[in-house]
Design an enzyme around this catalytic site. Structure first.
Site, PDB file in Angstrom:
ATOM      1  N   CYS A  96      19.857   6.838  -3.601  1.00  0.00           N
ATOM      2  CA  CYS A  96      19.577   7.802  -2.537  1.00  0.00           C
ATOM      3  C   CYS A  96      20.559   8.972  -2.606  1.00  0.00           C
ATOM      4  CB  CYS A  96      19.631   7.179  -1.156  1.00  0.00           C
ATOM      5  SG  CYS A  96      18.431   5.885  -0.847  1.00  0.00           S
TER       6      CYS A  96
ATOM      7  N   ARG B 158      21.359   9.903  -9.330  1.00  0.00           N
ATOM      8  CA  ARG B 158      21.684   8.717  -8.535  1.00  0.00           C
ATOM      9  C   ARG B 158      20.543   7.701  -8.530  1.00  0.00           C
ATOM     10  NH1 ARG B 158      26.033   9.462  -4.970  1.00  0.00           N
ATOM     11  NH2 ARG B 158      25.189   7.936  -3.520  1.00  0.00           N
TER      12      ARG B 158
ATOM     13  N   TRP C 188      15.683   5.991  -2.620  1.00  0.00           N
ATOM     14  CA  TRP C 188      15.498   4.819  -3.480  1.00  0.00           C
ATOM     15  C   TRP C 188      15.027   3.701  -2.561  1.00  0.00           C
ATOM     16  CZ3 TRP C 188      17.440  -0.172  -4.308  1.00  0.00           C
ATOM     17  CH2 TRP C 188      17.266  -0.708  -5.586  1.00  0.00           C
TER      18      TRP C 188
ATOM     19  N   ASN D 291      21.084   7.175   4.009  1.00  0.00           N
ATOM     20  CA  ASN D 291      21.360   6.269   2.898  1.00  0.00           C
ATOM     21  C   ASN D 291      21.898   4.973   3.483  1.00  0.00           C
ATOM     22  OD1 ASN D 291      20.757   8.411   1.255  1.00  0.00           O
ATOM     23  ND2 ASN D 291      22.829   8.689   0.466  1.00  0.00           N
ATOM     24  N   GLY D 292      21.573   3.846   2.867  1.00  0.00           N
ATOM     25  CA  GLY D 292      22.083   2.567   3.337  1.00  0.00           C
ATOM     26  C   GLY D 292      20.988   1.693   3.927  1.00  0.00           C
TER      27      GLY D 292
ATOM     28  N   GLU E  50      27.366  -5.401 -23.466  1.00  0.00           N
ATOM     29  CA  GLU E  50      27.184  -4.012 -23.038  1.00  0.00           C
ATOM     30  C   GLU E  50      26.121  -3.316 -23.884  1.00  0.00           C
ATOM     31  OE1 GLU E  50      27.644  -0.250 -21.232  1.00  0.00           O
ATOM     32  OE2 GLU E  50      27.889  -2.325 -20.566  1.00  0.00           O
TER      33      GLU E  50
ATOM     34  N   LYS F 165      22.629  -1.670 -22.396  1.00  0.00           N
ATOM     35  CA  LYS F 165      22.214  -0.282 -22.609  1.00  0.00           C
ATOM     36  C   LYS F 165      20.765  -0.218 -23.083  1.00  0.00           C
ATOM     37  CE  LYS F 165      24.992   1.765 -20.839  1.00  0.00           C
ATOM     38  NZ  LYS F 165      25.463   0.623 -20.239  1.00  0.00           N
TER      39      LYS F 165
ATOM     40  N   GLU G 128      18.459  -1.039 -20.143  1.00  0.00           N
ATOM     41  CA  GLU G 128      18.466  -0.034 -19.086  1.00  0.00           C
ATOM     42  C   GLU G 128      17.584   1.164 -19.404  1.00  0.00           C
ATOM     43  OE1 GLU G 128      22.673   0.037 -16.749  1.00  0.00           O
ATOM     44  OE2 GLU G 128      22.763   0.579 -18.862  1.00  0.00           O
TER      45      GLU G 128
ATOM     46  N   HIS H  67      23.230 -22.706 -29.903  1.00  0.00           N
ATOM     47  CA  HIS H  67      23.041 -23.551 -28.726  1.00  0.00           C
ATOM     48  C   HIS H  67      21.881 -23.036 -27.878  1.00  0.00           C
ATOM     49  CE1 HIS H  67      26.651 -25.956 -29.401  1.00  0.00           C
ATOM     50  NE2 HIS H  67      27.246 -24.830 -29.756  1.00  0.00           N
TER      51      HIS H  67
ATOM     52  N   LYS I 122      22.318   5.190  -9.935  1.00  0.00           N
ATOM     53  CA  LYS I 122      23.652   5.363 -10.502  1.00  0.00           C
ATOM     54  C   LYS I 122      24.711   4.688  -9.646  1.00  0.00           C
ATOM     55  CE  LYS I 122      26.619   7.116 -13.405  1.00  0.00           C
ATOM     56  NZ  LYS I 122      26.687   6.559 -14.771  1.00  0.00           N
TER      57      LYS I 122
END
Length: 612
Positions: free
Chosen positions: A2, A27, A73, A99-100, A485, A489, A492, A508, A607
């Site tokens: 947001c 964001r 969002w 926002n929130g 990581e 990436k 994402e 395993h 973000k």
């Protein structure tokens, strides 16, 4: 997650608001809207991108010198025009952006329904603005006081800005648990979720603290009171962001620009801290708590996502260099499992934005148990920077791409400096080895520049694997977090399923997935458990798996085994993550571009995750 923009002053508001929304697109959002007040309070909103909002308002009357705007969002209610912000109050005299999450919105909504309120959207935000108006009318109080009373009744997180049709000279803003910054210009005010929409117009800002309400009125000074009615003196800070950092500067995407900024961002993270000639590491932000770190019997690292991977690298660094046991925790799980925390523990909280809700909650829990909290974040004035006892900024500069790149390597750089400083102070490292590592770390930015030269080769590899549906990333030791990581990436930004594993764990379970269709990315640098990693590669090859290997320059053994290889410069084992990460970032980027994905704004992602 947001975005908020608001303006009051002598200029036309709409151009400032719409440019601010574009600045906040990074964001993450799924709808946007704007409200402008001239003779009437006009509200326009649209599902989709800000560009779609711009298209929808063409030909409309957008004049006015006061307004609010938002990118949403979705939390309560699906992404659509109705649930998009701003939201009107019942009389349509007030409009709000938020926002929130208001956690007790359901009982509040039910109570307001009993009082005759009708709800148009599914959002918790509409509940809040109806509540504020109900208080304003029934208790016959000014809007600022109604906001204060209402915020004492809500449970949850919020950053809000409210505009009043009957008062074209005032905006009301408030925050708790979600960031909000007020820009102070000449006879004008700006409000935003972060400084990116503001820096073009003013360098003077005030970061609101939790449970603070700001009244922004024409021809008046900024006024701040808490929801408990305590007056506060605004603390004005000067922004250090350069406008050029918010532009692509010729790059196709912000993510690519930020990948290529890493030699500078790593150097900036070391600047003034790594003193090679003097043979010291100096972290001024934690110097008052340095002894706490030295005496710590345990370090707990809390973080989410990419920052959690940086924390895993930190675990290896602190344990090897400073000989302090480390636990790395997902912040989102930490607070819910009743963790054992002692007063002599040091908790290191890592967050790019400094606003990650789960990490903030973990900090508050650890503080309540008496632990010392050290913060590592990238945003000056952020909530984590203010909530921790001490800490250090990464100085990576604004990171606009949702998928973190330069923030990760800056975090790892800072953790390396911290571990080296502790090792030197504790005497757990020889002076010769310490100086050797300082010299090598000082040269890492140049080696990152050299690593970036593999870009053309990575483009060729990406062309081969752009249509793969799955990928496996393997690494050992320091390279295990790098593998995780790298997989994150790819997930994402290209929406390809990928998993990062310790190479030894492959047999395993994950080995069952390997066939001729499965690309396996192996970080196989010539340090540590090199021979073991070679054995893992042979196991993959025996099952017709396709190997993409990250190898040290001059390596011949892995190059002969691999189907594709990417060379990085030689360095110390504990510094390999700063180099091995770079080609994995580039590989993900190019595959995503070739797949036609929105690299800078991946679907469903934000973000700054400011809700739990």
């Amino acid at each position: 997650m947001c975005g908020i923009v608001a303006y009051i002053g002598p200029r036309q508001a709409y151009p400032i608001l719409i440019k601010g929304l574009h600045r906040l697109e990074y964001r993450g959002y799924d709808s946007s809207g704007v409200a402008i007040l001239n003779s009437n309070l006009k509200l326009y909103k649209s599902k989709g991108k800000v560009s779609e909002l711009e298209e929808s308002v063409k030909g409309k009357d957008l004049s006015g010198t006061i307004g609010i705007a938002h990118t949403r969002w979705a939390t309560h209610g699906e992404p659509n025009d109705v649930n998009a912000h701003p939201h009107f109050s019942y009389s349509q005299n007030l409009a709000i952006i938020h926002n929130g999450i208001i956690e007790n919105y359901s009982p509040l909504r039910n109570e307001l329904k009993k009082r005759g309120f009708v709800f148009i959207s599914e959002t918790d935000t509409e509940v809040l603005i109806h509540l504020i108006e109900d208080i304003q009318l029934n208790e016959k109080v000014p809007l600022a006081e109604a906001v204060q009373i209402a915020l004492n009744q809500v449970v949850g997180a919020y950053a809000i800005v409210i505009i009043d049709k009957n008062d074209p000279d005032t905006l009301i803003a408030a925050r708790k648990g979600s960031p909000l910054v007020v820009g102070i210009g000449e006879d004008e005010f700006f409000v935003a979720s972060d400084a990116t929409p503001i820096v073009e117009y003013t360098r003077e800002v005030v970061y609101l603290n939790d449970e603070e309400i700001a009244v922004l009125s024409r021809n008046h000074e900024l006024r701040i009171r808490t929801i408990k009615n305590i007056e506060k003196t605004p603390y004005i800070q000067t922004l250090e962001i350069n406008l050029s950092e918010l532009e692509k500067e010729g790059y196709e995407h912000f993510m690519l620009k930020e990948i290529y900024e890493q030699p500078r961002s790593i150097r900036d993270s070391m600047r003034g801290r790594l003193k090679v000639k003097d043979g010291i590491v100096l972290l001024g932000g934690i110097i008052e708590y340095q002894q706490k770190l030295i005496n710590a019997k345990r370090i707990i690292i809390v973080a989410c996502g990419t920052s959690w991977h940086a924390g895993l690298v930190g675990e290896y660094l602190f344990e090897e260099l400073a000989r302090i046991p480390v636990e790395v925790e997902y912040a989102s799980e930490f607070r819910y499992r009743n963790p054992v925390i002692y007063e002599d523990d040091v908790v290191i909280a890592i967050s790019q934005s400094g606003e990650t809700a789960d990490t903030l909650a973990a900090i508050e829990l650890a503080k309540s148990k008496g632990a010392t909290i050290i913060g590592i974040c990238n945003v000056v004035g952020s909530s984590i920077a203010r909530a921790t006892h001490a800490g250090s900024y990464t100085h990576a500069g604004p990171e606009i791409g949702v998928a973190s790149t330069k923030a990760f390597t800056a975090q790892v750089t800072l953790l390396t400096l911290m571990a080296l400083m502790l090792a030197d102070q504790k005497g757990t490292i020889s002076r010769s080895k310490f100086n050797q590592l300082l010299h090598e770390l000082d040269g890492i930015p140049e080696k990152v520049e050299k690593t970036l030269l593999v870009n053309d080769k990575i483009i060729e590899i990406a062309e081969v694997f752009k249509n793969s549906r799955n990928a496996l990333y393997l690494g050992r030791g320091y390279n295990y977090p790098v593998a995780m990581e790298g997989a994150l990436k790819l997930k994402e930004i290209s929406y390809v399923h990928a998993e990062g594993y310790p190479a030894a764990e492959m047999k395993h379970g994950p080995i069952a997935l390997i066939d001729a269709e499965m690309p396996v990315v192996v970080i196989a640098t010539n340090k540590g458990t090199y021979d073991k990693v070679v054995s893992n590669i042979q196991e993959v090859k025996a099952r017709k798996g396709v190997i993409i290997a990250i190898v040290t320059e001059g390596d011949e053994m892995v190059k002969a085994l691999a189907d594709y290889y990417i060379e990085i410069p030689e360095t110390e084992e504990l510094l390999v993550p700063l180099l091995a990460t770079i080609p994995l970032q580039l590989l993900s980027y190019h595959i995503a571009v070739m797949r036609g994905c929105n690299v800078d704004q991946p679907r469903n992602l934000a973000k700054s995750v400011t809700v739990e």
